[in-house]
Structures are given as structure tokens and as C-alpha cells.
Design a protein around this motif. Structure first.
Motif, PDB file in Angstrom:
ATOM      1  N   MET A  37       0.832  -1.207   0.000  1.00  0.00           N
ATOM      2  CA  MET A  37       0.000   0.000   0.000  1.00  0.00           C
ATOM      3  C   MET A  37       0.871   1.263   0.000  1.00  0.00           C
ATOM      4  O   MET A  37       0.520   2.273  -0.608  1.00  0.00           O
ATOM      5  N   LEU A  79      -1.353   4.296  -1.576  1.00  0.00           N
ATOM      6  CA  LEU A  79      -2.614   4.251  -0.832  1.00  0.00           C
ATOM      7  C   LEU A  79      -2.402   4.556   0.642  1.00  0.00           C
ATOM      8  O   LEU A  79      -3.323   4.907   1.354  1.00  0.00           O
ATOM      9  N   GLN A 132      -0.225  10.519  -5.576  1.00  0.00           N
ATOM     10  CA  GLN A 132      -1.585   9.983  -5.727  1.00  0.00           C
ATOM     11  C   GLN A 132      -1.530   8.603  -6.385  1.00  0.00           C
ATOM     12  O   GLN A 132      -0.705   8.382  -7.279  1.00  0.00           O
ATOM     13  N   PRO A 133      -2.419   7.680  -5.964  1.00  0.00           N
ATOM     14  CA  PRO A 133      -2.425   6.353  -6.581  1.00  0.00           C
ATOM     15  C   PRO A 133      -2.530   6.424  -8.108  1.00  0.00           C
ATOM     16  O   PRO A 133      -1.868   5.656  -8.814  1.00  0.00           O
ATOM     17  N   GLY A 134      -3.350   7.370  -8.595  1.00  0.00           N
ATOM     18  CA  GLY A 134      -3.529   7.486 -10.039  1.00  0.00           C
ATOM     19  C   GLY A 134      -2.215   7.778 -10.758  1.00  0.00           C
ATOM     20  O   GLY A 134      -1.919   7.195 -11.798  1.00  0.00           O
ATOM     21  N   VAL A 170      -0.081   4.581 -10.779  1.00  0.00           N
ATOM     22  CA  VAL A 170      -0.527   3.616 -11.792  1.00  0.00           C
ATOM     23  C   VAL A 170      -0.064   4.097 -13.164  1.00  0.00           C
ATOM     24  O   VAL A 170       0.422   3.312 -13.981  1.00  0.00           O
ATOM     25  N   LEU A 195      -1.626  -2.823  -9.319  1.00  0.00           N
ATOM     26  CA  LEU A 195      -1.788  -3.644  -8.127  1.00  0.00           C
ATOM     27  C   LEU A 195      -2.880  -4.694  -8.330  1.00  0.00           C
ATOM     28  O   LEU A 195      -3.948  -4.404  -8.858  1.00  0.00           O
ATOM     29  N   PRO A 252      -5.016  -6.579  -5.877  1.00  0.00           N
ATOM     30  CA  PRO A 252      -5.206  -6.500  -4.426  1.00  0.00           C
ATOM     31  C   PRO A 252      -5.541  -7.844  -3.784  1.00  0.00           C
ATOM     32  O   PRO A 252      -5.956  -8.791  -4.456  1.00  0.00           O
ATOM     33  N   LEU A 305     -10.870  -8.325  -5.041  1.00  0.00           N
ATOM     34  CA  LEU A 305     -11.630  -7.078  -5.146  1.00  0.00           C
ATOM     35  C   LEU A 305     -12.030  -6.718  -6.568  1.00  0.00           C
ATOM     36  O   LEU A 305     -11.830  -5.598  -7.010  1.00  0.00           O
TER      37      LEU A 305
END
Lengths: 235, 299, 312
Positions: free
Chosen positions: A45, A50, A69-71, A74, A80, A82, A86
Motif C-alpha cells: 500500500m 494508498l 496519488q495512486p492514479g 498507476v 496492483l 489487491p 476485489l
């Protein structure tokens, strides 16, 4: 490729990672083993943006990505898979794949989905079905395929074998192995040390928020690895 | 028999307005999993902005409609920032009570600026009744129905054919997984709020335009009609919201015609209560349950 | 004492009962939008007992509380399977049905040449027990406040007892409570019945202080207010709901310059307060710290993990 330098990540006052350093070389499969609660997921994470590390840094391809930021992360090429897969249960398979490409804005998304279907024919058979109706193995495949839709250079995988039948686990590990052969670097968190060590180039052992061992699969007696991966060091 | 069909038709028209309210509710509930009691009051702000434009500039129905939507969106943004964005995750109860506080605030704001009890609102023009086989339909009801259907169609395209729609659905289904895909959930929630407020603004305009008086109680009515219709249909389901809205409209209309206003409201709550006890998933429960059962079988 | 102050204090007392009833349910993890129903039942039932049947308020109190507990318990049994928002909305629907039933009910008898009894939306008037017995506003206020003190005292005892910890356990984790052998169903029904009785007490005093009540007094606004009181004042102690009521009624009555704009100011204040204190002013942590400050000798374990019923 990925360098994690001395990160400390905390939930409130409790430090889950107490200074973790590790590196994931390009083109390899790096495995992170350790008992429950050691901080494996927290590590992932923190890399994926995250969770924000309190201290330390994460660099990817030489650039600092700590706390981004996660965006953004990526987009830089880290996707990821998860824990617990999910997938989006009430969305069909096709739309699930599209969410994986959310950060992209090129026009090759549909053609990428086609090549995903070629790789995973079972997903193609079920492309219109809700993901919630897939079997556990199919959902795991979908989670991997969804991450691939981001065209990642590095894939983070959180316990892909969790809750799956042994035969399906083997299939998933074969997929991971193949992906790596095609050039995707893999950072794999696992409980199933036995299987993970078979495909790993190198591994780390995480215990109570600290890296306690690193090396290649031959460096430590396998029984000891398994013992410590499940139970931690009982000193 | 003719009366029965006539009442059903009228009920469907009113129900279309309720359905739009319920859709807005469901959208917000979907992405947030929190209850927005200030939804109706923020639509009311829009309606009063429309009234203001109408009274002071003698505007036609289209500028009034636009003003209504804009007012609802502005109030919606205020609610989102104060009650959801600013309150940390995990404090759903605080969010809900906060929306109630903002509701009180908006209602008082309106009564201070508009001290009369009721205001006039423009109609969709003076139009004839359309008659067919002994049934009659007010032309503006037909327009209302048409706009509602159009809105639902547009919404469907938006949710199922666009990147924004994909992100809204992803956040509604699993916010954590959506974040893993790089979706900025805060931004999606903000935009979904604007969308829901715009839909609410249209619903508010349509409901008030067919009954051209405005009172500050509209906020309360809009919140509860939308809430009841959403619960009847099944939380988080857009087809459910439509079915729930139409069902509510039809039942209310029939009860009103047979027994009067008190029984109309009584029937709406009794229906809601019975649904909650015997079919808490709402009209659309079957679909969800069947899918879950199928998922269990396959694991 | 100043007449205005007396009426404010009487009001604060009356509304604290309904705030406490909502608070009790919050402890068990349920958000009720419907406590106003039992406040209303309390007002009407006790009003009928004193005004129509000619009994004293002292007789009306136990009778009314029993009736309210019975109806609340019944609602609790019917809604036992509903969780979270479903329970909240079901209680709302029930309360609105009660209110509409009151609007639709007319049942009047002639007493001393006057028509007395519920009269639809005109409400129930002539609840003159206090006047007929020469109980002045000041004395009535003390009746309310002393009763409130007793109920609050019982709340403190309950929170320190096994019952209190059972309620909080059910609220924090229903499954955990079940695995500990707690009969969750029975305790939940008991809590709803108890909460109904407490809310009705507020209604009794309200009716006898106002002498005239209307169905619209018991609309959903009252229900949501009663929830908000606990959350504003804090969910850590039974003092929280009281503090919430004092802030609301006290603030609105005391600060005259905000008359006419009071909800604009107060609504905004509450919203801002909740941003910084999402579990109210006297939340579990602050209550714990205060206790520690007042009692340095004995150390207590920190409070259990906070739980948000709206999240379930």
C-alpha cells in the motif's frame, strides 16, 4: 527498478513498518514473505500510494514517488492486484477490465482487451457476465487481467493464492511466471512460501515491520523459510 | 374503470418526478454509502432561485429551469463540502446529522429571503388537455414524462458508455478497489454529487411546474419522497429507483382520489414500512439476491 | 425566577428525555428517526388520561410509560431483523404513520360543557392538570428537572453496570456480542422499549406544560433533532444529549440578535462542530480524559474502540 528506502508507515500511533528497505530489480520476480500482521500488505500500500509513509522514500525508475496519488503511480507503470481480488462484482467482466485502464487516455484500450481475451479465453467466454458470478479462480484471473490493462512495468500482487484450490493456485503461479517471462517485473506478497519460492528470483522476509532476511531461494533452508513465513521467528 | 386508469396515468406522471429524485438519492448513496438528508433542501434552493428569476425578470420557463438546476448544483456543492468532504471517513453518523443541520440552515435562509408562505412558479405554458378514449392527460404532464424518460436515457448513456460513468460505478461498488485502479474517489464523489443535484434540479422544476406554487416545505417533501421511492426500489439500484418512484406515484394518486390527502401520505409510509419488513431489498431485491446466490454456488 | 427562564428550563428538561432515548438506541448501534412517535404517544396518552379520564399526572406517568414501552417494544420486535439505514427508515415510517393517525383521529367527549379529546389536526387541548391543581410554572419546572435528574442518575448507573457494557458491546459489534452468549434480540427489544418509555416521559411533561399539543409537534424534525442532540453534545456520556439540548434551546433563546436567523447560524455551527468533533463535544475519549483528571488514583482501561452505527 523499485527502491524502497527505510520507510515507516503508521496507522495512528501504531507503526506497522518500522524502517523497511528493499529493492525490486527490473525483469525479476521478487517475493515478500512473512507471517500475518508483519506488514506485507502495508508495504504494498505504501508503494502504491494508498498509504503515506511517515518517513523514508519510494523511488521508481529513479524518480521519487513517495506519497504520490495512486492514479499518478498507476500511470507511471505500477499496477496492483489487491488481496481478495476485489473485482467489481456487479459489473461485467468487460467493464472490470476497463476500470484497469482508467488512468490511460490512449485509444488502444479495446484492442488491449482483445489481447487479454486471447490470453485468458475463459474471461472471453464470460465477458458479459457479472464478475460476482465468476468462480474464485476466474475472479483472480480477472484481477490480474485488470491490472494488466494499465500496461504496467511492475505488478504488485497481494496474496494471489489466497483461498484458491491447489490446482488453481498452480495455474495462477504459471500466469505470473509467464508474465515475468514477457518482461513484466513482479513484486509478490505471499503466505504460500512453498509455491512462491519456486518462481522467485529473490525474496525478502518481513517480520514485525522489519526486513529480517533477503537473498535468493537457495540462500536459506526451505523449511526454515516456510517456518518463518508462517509463524515468524520464535526466539 | 376509466377513473382507475386515469388515476394510474396521473400517478405515473408524478411518479416520474419521484423517480428522478430517487435516482439522485441512489447516486449519492451509491458513491458515499451515507444518507444525504439535505438533498431535498438543496433542490429547494434551486426552486427558489428559479422563482426569484421568474418574479424579478419575468423569465420564461426555460431560464427558470436552468436557474433551478444551477441553484440545486450550487447548494449541492455546499452540502458535499460541508457534510461529506470535510468529515473524515468512518463518521457516517456525523455526516448525516451535519446534512440535517445544513437542511435547517437552508430552510431558514429561504424563509428569511422569501417571507411569504407560498410563491408562484411558471408552468410549462397554457396547454390543452389531450384526450384519448375518454382519458385525458395534461400536456405538461406528458412533457414532464417525456423529460424524465429522456433524463433516464441520458443517465444510462453517461453511466454505461463514458469513463466518468465507469468511475462512478466502480466507486459505488467498491471504493477501495476503485482507488487501487488509480481512480480519485474524492473527485468522483464530488462529480457524482453535481450530477445528482442536476437531476434533482430537473425533478424539482418538473414537480413544482405542474403544481405551480413553491413553499419552503418543498425541501422536506423532496427528501422524503425521494427517500421512500429509493427504499421501495432497493438502495443503490437505478432501475429500482424508477420502479419505486412510479409505484409511489401510482399508490399516492389512487389513495388521494379515494380517501384524501391524509390517507395518501399514510399509504406511502405504510407501503414503505411493509416493504422494509417483508422485502427490505426493495422491488429489485430478487436480482441482487439471485446474483449473490449464483456467486456462492460458483466459489 | 424569571418566567422566561422557567419555560426554557422546562423545555430543556422535556426535550432531554427524547434526546436520551435516541442516545440509548445509539449505544446499541441503532439510529432511530422515530423517537418522536413515543414522545407524541406520551403527550396524547397522558393528556387523555388526565384531561378526559380525570386522573392525576402521577397516575398518568406510569400508565403512559407502560403504553409507550409496549408499543416501542412491539416496533422493536417487528423491526428486529433490520439493520443500519433500514432500521432508521422503518422507525421513520412508523413515526409518520403515528403522526398521520393522530391527524386523522377525532374522539371527543363532553366534559363540563366543553368538548375534550383529540381533534384531528386541531390537536388535543385542555390538558389542565397543572393549572387545576394550582401547580405553578416554577414548581412544574422542578418536577421536570428532578425527574430528569433521576433518569440521568439511572443512566449513569446503567452505563457502569453490566447492562451498559452489554448495550455498548452490541452497538460496537453485534456478532461479538452473540459469540459472548448475549441474547442480542432480547436486549435490543428491551432497549427499544426502554427508549420508548423515556421518550414518552418527555411527551408527558411537554403536554402538561403546554396544555395543548398538535400532531405536527411530533413530526420528523423532532426525531432528527433528538438524534442530533446526542451527537452534538457527545456520545461518550448521558450528559452529552443534555448538553446538546442546552446548546440548541439555550443558544436559540439566549442570543437575541440571531432571532430570525438563528437556524442559519446554528445549523452552520453544528456542521462546523461535527467536522472537528465527529462524535460530539463529550465523546468517549474526552469523557475518559475528564474522568482521569478528576480521579487520579484509580486507573481505568481506555474506552472501547469507537463505533459508528451509521456505517453498518
Amino acid at each position: 527498478m523499485l527502491e524502497v528506502n527505510d520507510i515507516v508507515t503508521a496507522y495512528g500511533k501504531i507503526e506497522a513498518l518500522k524502517g523497511v528497505s528493499l529493492s525490486v530489480p527490473e525483469g525479476q520476480i521478487t517475493v515478500l514473505l512473512g507471517p500475518n500482521g508483519a506488514g506485507k500488505t502495508t508495504t504494498l500500500m505504501s508503494v502504491a500510494g494508498l498509504l503515506k509513509p511517515k518517513r523514508g522514500s519510494v523511488t521508481f525508475e529513479g524518480q521519487d514517488i513517495t506519497g504520490r496519488q495512486p492514479g499518478t503511480i498507476v500511470q507511471r507503470g505500477i499496477a496492483l492486484v489487491p488481496e481478495n481480488r476485489l473485482v467489481f462484482p456487479d459489473m461485467n467482466v468487460h467493464d472490470n477490465l476497463k476500470t484497469g485502464a482508467y488512468v490511460r487516455n490512449d485509444n488502444e484500450i479495446e484492442s488491449d482487451i482483445e489481447s487479454i481475451y486471447e490470453r485468458f479465453p475463459r474471461l472471453k467466454e464470460r465477458y458479459h457476465q457479472h464478475a460476482g458470478t465468476l468462480s474464485g479462480g476466474e475472479q483472480q484471473m480477472l484481477a490480474v487481467a485488470r491490472a494488466l490493462m494499465a500496461r504496467p512495468k511492475l505488478m504488485l500482487m497481494d496474496e494471489p493464492s489466497l483461498g484458491l484450490a491447489p490446482m488453481i493456485v498452480e495455474e495462477i503461479f504459471r500466469i505470473i511466471h509467464d508474465l515475468n517471462q514477457e518482461g513484466t517485473s513482479i513484486f509478490l506478497v505471499e503466505q504460500n512460501a512453498n509455491m512462491a519460492l519456486k518462481i522467485a528470483h529473490q525474496f525478502y522476509l518481513l517480520e514485525q515491520g522489519l526486513v529480517t532476511f533477503s537473498g535468493t531461494p537457495g540462500d536459506m533452508d526451505e523449511n526454515e523459510v516456510i517456518q518463518r513465513a508462517y509463524l515468524g521467528t520464535t526466539a | 374503470m376509466i377513473d382507475f386508469i386515469q388515476n394510474t396515468l396521473d400517478g405515473i406522471t408524478i411518479g416520474a418526478g419521484y423517480a428522478l429524485l430517487a435516482i439522485g438519492f441512489t447516486l449519492i448513496f451509491g458513491v458515499l454509502r451515507r444518507l444525504n438528508l439535505a438533498y431535498g433542501p438543496s433542490i429547494m434552493i434551486g426552486v427558489f432561485l428559479g422563482t426569484f428569476i421568474y418574479l424579478h425578470f419575468d423569465a420564461g420557463w426555460l431560464p427558470v429551469a436552468i436557474a433551478t438546476v444551477i441553484g440545486a448544483i450550487l447548494a449541492g456543492i455546499y452540502v458535499e463540502r460541508m457534510c461529506f468532504w470535510a468529515i473524515k471517513e468512518g463518521a457516517a453518523l456525523a455526516s448525516m446529522v451535519s446534512t440535517f443541520a445544513i437542511w435547517m440552515q437552508l430552510e431558514e435562509l429561504v424563509t428569511v429571503i422569501f417571507p411569504e408562505r407560498t410563491y408562484k412558479f411558471p408552468t410549462l405554458g397554457e396547454m390543452d388537455y389531450l384526450e384519448f378514449a375518454g382519458l385525458e392527460m395534461r400536456a405538461e404532464h406528458l412533457i414532464m414524462l417525456g423529460i424524465a424518460v429522456l433524463m433516464v436515457g441520458l443517465l444510462h448513456v453517461l453511466l454505461y458508455r463514458t469513463r466518468f460513468g465507469l468511475s462512478v460505478r466502480a466507486v459505488s461498488e467498491n471504493p477501495a478497489a476503485a482507488r487501487f485502479m488509480g481512480i480519485n474517489t474524492g473527485r468522483v464523489i464530488f462529480r457524482a454529487f453535481i450530477l445528482a443535484s442536476a437531476i434533482g434540479g430537473v425533478a424539482g422544476f418538473l414537480l413544482v411546474a405542474t403544481d405551480p406554487t413553491v413553499t419552503p416545505k418543498f425541501g422536506l417533501q423532496a427528501t422524503f419522497k425521494g427517500l421512500i421511492a429509493m427504499m421501495l426500489g432497493g438502495m443503490g439500484s437505478i432501475p429500482g429507483a424508477i420502479a419505486g418512484g412510479v409505484l409511489l406515484g401510482i399508490v399516492e394518486r389512487h389513495m388521494q382520489a379515494e380517501f384524501g390527502a391524509i390517507m395518501r401520505d399514510m399509504a406511502a409510509y405504510a407501503l414503505l414500512f411493509l416493504f422494509l419488513i417483508f422485502r427490505p431489498g426493495g422491488i429489485m431485491a430478487q436480482g441482487v439476491a439471485a446474483r449473490e446466490a449464483a456467486a456462492l454456488r460458483r466459489v | 425566577m424569571d418566567e422566561h427562564l422557567v419555560s426554557i428550563l422546562t423545555n430543556i428538561g422535556g426535550f432531554t428525555f427524547i434526546a436520551l432515548s435516541a442516545y440509548l438506541l445509539l449505544l446499541t448501534g441503532e439510529i432511530s428517526f422515530g423517537q418522536q412517535a413515543f414522545f407524541g404517544i406520551g403527550a396524547y396518552f397522558s393528556g387523555i388520561v388526565t384531561a378526559m379520564w380525570g386522573l392525576s399526572m402521577w397516575a398518568a406517568i406510569p400508565l403512559t410509560m407502560l403504553a409507550a414501552a409496549f408499543s416501542a417494544g412491539l416496533v422493536g420486535i417487528i423491526t428486529i431483523r433490520l439493520r443500519g439505514l433500514y432500521f432508521s427508515i422503518a422507525t421513520l415510517a412508523f413515526a409518520e404513520m403515528v403522526r398521520l393517525a393522530l391527524v386523522g383521529t377525532t374522539w371527543q367527549v363532553k366534559i363540563d360543557g366543553e368538548m375534550i379529546g383529540p381533534n384531528g389536526s386541531e390537536g388535543l387541548g385542555n390538558i389542565r392538570w397543572a393549572l387545576d391543581n394550582n401547580i405553578e410554572a416554577n414548581d412544574f419546572m422542578w418536577i421536570v428537572l428532578i425527574t430528569l435528574a433521576i433518569v440521568m442518575g439511572l443512566f449513569f448507573l446503567m452505563e457502569r453496570s453490566r447492562l451498559g457494557s452489554i448495550f455498548r458491546t452490541i452497538g460496537a459489534d453485534r456478532l461479538l456480542a452473540e459469540t459472548q452468549g448475549i441474547n442480542v434480540t432480547a436486549y435490543k427489544v428491551a432497549a427499544t422499549a426502554l427508549a420508548g418509555a423515556i421518550a414518552s416521559l418527555g411527551g408527558i411533561f411537554y403536554a402538561h406544560a403546554q396544555t395543548h399539543v398538535y400532531p405536527e409537534n411530533f413530526d420528523v424534525m423532532l426525531g432528527v433533532h433528538s438524534l442530533a442532540y446526542g451527537l452534538i453534545g457527545g456520545l461518550g456520556t448521558a450528559l452529552g444529549p443534555l448538553l446538546g439540548v442546552i446548546l440548541d434551546i439555550g443558544f436559540l433563546e439566549a442570543v437575541e440578535w440571531v432571532q430570525g436567523y438563528r437556524m442559519i447560524a446554528f445549523g452552520g455551527l453544528v456542521a462546523v462542530l461535527l467536522i472537528f468533533m465527529p462524535r460530539g463535544i463529550l465523546d468517549e475519549r474526552r469523557v475518559h480524559r475528564l474522568r482521569m483528571a478528576f480521579r487520579t488514583r484509580k486507573t481505568e482501561p481506555p474506552p472501547a474502540k469507537t463505533h459508528d452505527p451509521a456505517a453498518s
